[in-house]
Structure formats: structure tokens, C-alpha cells
Design an enzyme around this catalytic site. Structure first.
Site, PDB file in Angstrom:
ATOM      1  N   VAL A  12       0.800  -1.128   0.065  1.00 51.52           N
ATOM      2  CA  VAL A  12      -0.087   0.063   0.050  1.00 51.52           C
ATOM      3  C   VAL A  12       0.898   1.281  -0.125  1.00 51.52           C
ATOM      4  O   VAL A  12       0.684   2.124  -0.712  1.00 51.52           O
ATOM      5  CB  VAL A  12      -0.995  -0.050   1.322  1.00 51.52           C
ATOM      6  CG1 VAL A  12      -1.519   1.278   1.299  1.00 51.52           C
ATOM      7  CG2 VAL A  12      -1.867  -1.104   1.130  1.00 51.52           C
ATOM      8  N   CYS A 128     -11.115  -2.794   2.858  1.00 49.80           N
ATOM      9  CA  CYS A 128     -10.979  -2.806   1.277  1.00 49.80           C
ATOM     10  C   CYS A 128     -12.326  -3.240   0.680  1.00 49.80           C
ATOM     11  O   CYS A 128     -12.967  -2.630  -0.296  1.00 49.80           O
ATOM     12  CB  CYS A 128      -9.868  -3.677   0.714  1.00 49.80           C
ATOM     13  SG  CYS A 128      -9.615  -5.443   1.387  1.00 49.80           S
ATOM     14  N   GLY A 159      -4.823  -8.684  -0.845  1.00 51.95           N
ATOM     15  CA  GLY A 159      -5.509  -8.409   0.354  1.00 51.95           C
ATOM     16  C   GLY A 159      -4.507  -8.685   1.531  1.00 51.95           C
ATOM     17  O   GLY A 159      -4.998  -8.079   2.592  1.00 51.95           O
ATOM     18  N   HIS A 240     -10.278  -7.586  -5.661  1.00 50.42           N
ATOM     19  CA  HIS A 240     -11.473  -8.233  -5.026  1.00 50.42           C
ATOM     20  C   HIS A 240     -12.688  -8.242  -5.869  1.00 50.42           C
ATOM     21  O   HIS A 240     -13.008  -6.999  -6.733  1.00 50.42           O
ATOM     22  CB  HIS A 240     -11.705  -7.710  -3.791  1.00 50.42           C
ATOM     23  CG  HIS A 240     -10.515  -7.914  -2.647  1.00 50.42           C
ATOM     24  ND1 HIS A 240      -9.214  -8.465  -3.162  1.00 50.42           N
ATOM     25  CD2 HIS A 240     -10.203  -7.253  -1.647  1.00 50.42           C
ATOM     26  CE1 HIS A 240      -8.645  -8.644  -1.932  1.00 50.42           C
ATOM     27  NE2 HIS A 240      -9.148  -7.709  -0.971  1.00 50.42           N
TER      28      HIS A 240
END
Length: 334
Positions: A12, A128, A159, A240
Site C-alpha cells: 500500500v 477494502c 489483500g 477483489h
């Protein structure tokens, strides 16, 4: 603005650098922070090299306007006061403060103004899976209040971080080479598998990841909406997917819903089933928007509506959402 990134070496953190650059975010000074392991690493940003400093309890955040923090809940809790002591706004990507009453939980397309009321100078970035779902839900909420949601997630390796993505890639190589499969980041081998288990299980049988979707959605949307989630890890690398069913107060036609998604801020409608056009992670990784398709009325409930959505977990699900919050603060002189 004077910007700091905590957790700069992580997936990130690296995406934050990309997003800040791509969106031409105005930066006067930039400082990167990390653990002892990351200290001294160097990264290029807008033609200049920056070195990662070790995160410590000191005065390093004096003069910082916004600190993007993505180093885990433990780090966020430990260093929050150090980061905000001199007035820096901490935009936190962990779960540490999301449900605290005095910390706004913000998705700019849904509740941007909440970011202006931050007693502790902390703004939480939601989970998320919650972020992409509420961006889509907001389009429907504008048509009719949503009473409840059932959602099943199909969550990529991304993730679980950069190392988890590498582990998935390595697992496929190991299997093809007849080697023993390395399993460290997931409960089981993820390659050629799906795992209905993300985060730890709670007493009610749901995982923390699933309870985040319930609790965070209610806080973000300021709603009594009820959300029941099943979160599943799948062997895709990034972005996702979610299968979402909603029950609204009044029936909503498929065409009405499609139009709402097409017009919604942050949404892109890809819904041409006859042409085999629908959102898929394979083609949408690296994109900013929440992509919606497979929109249809439920066969068992006249007030029911089903749809499928895909979004890049590292971008909209983390880095981009944080930068959008910062942009809102900048535009509102906050």
C-alpha cells in the site's frame, strides 16, 4: 502540503507513491517511514530519491500536514499520538480506529464531509471489501433505502499484502515444478484452491473480516442497514470481487439500477451479458473505479436486487481512497 508515508515499503505504501504522483497531489516535502527492516531503503518519486527513515517516538512529524499510515493496527495504535502531536492529520489504513466514535470512517463518494469532524486528528480508511461495496450501495441507496445486504467476497491475494502475492506466484511455480508448496501467509495452499477464511473467527461464527463489512457499512452510510458477509480468499493476484444481494424498501427495476450505477461517482457499469461483458479482476487490476455488472432483480423477493462488483484492493481499497480523503481536506482547507 508536507506529506509523510508510514509503511512506505509495503504494497500500500508503494501504491500511495504511485497514486500521489498520478493524481498530481501537491507536495512540498515528502518523508518516508518504516520499520528497522525497511530503514535505509530508497525510492524514487518525481525524479528525486527518498530514503526510508525508521519510525520512532520523536519529533519527526513536526511540520507534517498529512501522514498516510499503512503499517498495521499495532503500529497505528502505538504511534498515533506521536504522529498527530503537532497537528498532522493521520489517515490510517489499519483496523485500529475504524469503529471508534471519535474517529471518522470515510469513503469520499459516500460520506466525505465526515472527514471534517476528527477530534483526534485521525481519519480511518475502511476495510477494502467495505469500500468497494459501499461505493456501489450508495448508488442504490439514492433510489431507495437499503434494508439488508448479503454479500460473498472473492478476495485476491493482494489483500494479505505484497508477500502474499509473491507466495501465490511461488505456489504455482512450486506445483508445476513438483516441489513442496510453501504456505505461510494463508491458512492453506491458495493456488488451485479457495479458502472460506479471512482473519480470525469470532464467537458468532463470522470472521473479523466479515464483521468489518457489517459494522463499517453501517457507520459509513449512517444507516441501520444489516449486512451478512461470507469472505473468501481466491487464487487471483489482485483486485477483489463481490457478489451482492440487497433488499430495498421499494422494488427497483434492473434498468433503474443500471442507470444509477452508470451515473454514480466512482462507479463504472460493465453489464452486457449477451456480449460476455462483465467485470473481472484479470482486466481491472490497476484501475481506480468500482466496476459493476450482472445487475438483475432477485427471483425470490420483489424488493431484491443482485449485482457483481470488482475493484482493485490496493488502489480504491486502500491507497486511492486515502489520497481522495486528503484531496477532500485540501479542497476544503482542512
Amino acid at each position: 502540503m508536507n506529506i509523510a508515508i508510514v509503511g512506505a515499503s509495503g504494497a500500500v505504501g508503494q501504491e500511495l507513491l504511485k497514486v500521489l504522483d498520478q493524481r498530481n497531489f501537491p507536495i512540498s516535502t515528502l518523508r518516508l517511514f518504516g520499520s528497522q527492516r525497511s530503514e535505509g531503503k530508497k525510492y524514487m518519486f518525481r525524479g528525486r530519491e527518498y530514503e526510508v527513515e525508521r519510525l520512532e517516538h520523536n519529533d519527526a512529524f513536526k511540520g507534517v500536514d498529512i501522514a498516510f499510515v499503512s503499517a498495521g493496527a499495532g503500529v497505528s495504535r502505538e504511534y498515533a499520538q506521536t504522529i498527530t502531536r503537532y497537528g498532522a492529520v493521520m489517515i490510517d489504513n489499519s483496523s485500529a480506529f475504524r469503529l471508534d466514535e471519535d474517529v471518522p470512517l470515510v469513503v469520499p463518494e459516500v460520506n466525505a464531509a465526515d472527514a471534517l469532524n476528527r477530534p483526534r486528528n485521525i481519519i480511518a480508511n475502511p476495510n477494502c471489501t467495505t469500500i468497494q461495496m459501499v461505493v456501489a450501495l450508495q448508488a442504490i441507496e439514492q433510489l431507495s433505502h437499503i434494508r439488508r445486504v448479503h454479500v460473498s467476497t472473492y478476495q485476491a491475494a493482494s489483500g494479505a499484502g505484497a508477500q502474499a502475492m509473491k507466495e501465490l506466484e511461488n505456489q504455482y511455480r512450486q506445483i508445476l515444478n513438483g516441489e513442496t508448496v510453501t504456505v505461510e501467509k494463508f491458512a492453506y495452499q491458495l493456488a488451485y484452491n479457495v479458502i472460506p477464511h479471512i482473519d480470525v473467527f469470532t464467537d458468532n461464527g463470522y470472521t473479523k473480516e466479515e464483521m468489518k463489512m457489517h459494522n463499517e457499512t453501517r457507520k459509513i452510510m449512517h444507516s441501520d442497514i444489516r449486512v451478512s458477509a461470507t469472505c473468501v480468499r481466491v487464487p487471483s493476484l489482485r483486485a477483489h470481487s463481490e457478489s451482492v444481494w440487497v433488499e430495498t424498501e421499494r422494488p427497483i427495476s434492473t434498468e433503474e439500477a443500471r442507470q444509477a450505477f452508470a451515473n454514480a461517482k466512482g462507479c463504472v457499469l460493465i453489464d452486457e451479458p449477451a456480449e460476455k461483458k462483465y467485470p473481472m479482476p484479470l482486466f481491472l487490476s490497476g484501475r481506480d473505479e468500482v466496476f459493476v455488472g450482472r445487475v438483475r432483480q432477485d427471483l425470490t423477493d420483489e424488493n431484491g436486487l443482485s449485482f457483481w462488483c470488482v475493484s482493485d484492493q490496493i488502489r480504491k481499497g486502500a491507497a486511492l481512497n486515502a489520497v481522495q480523503i486528503a484531496e477532500y481536506l485540501l479542497n476544503n482547507k482542512q
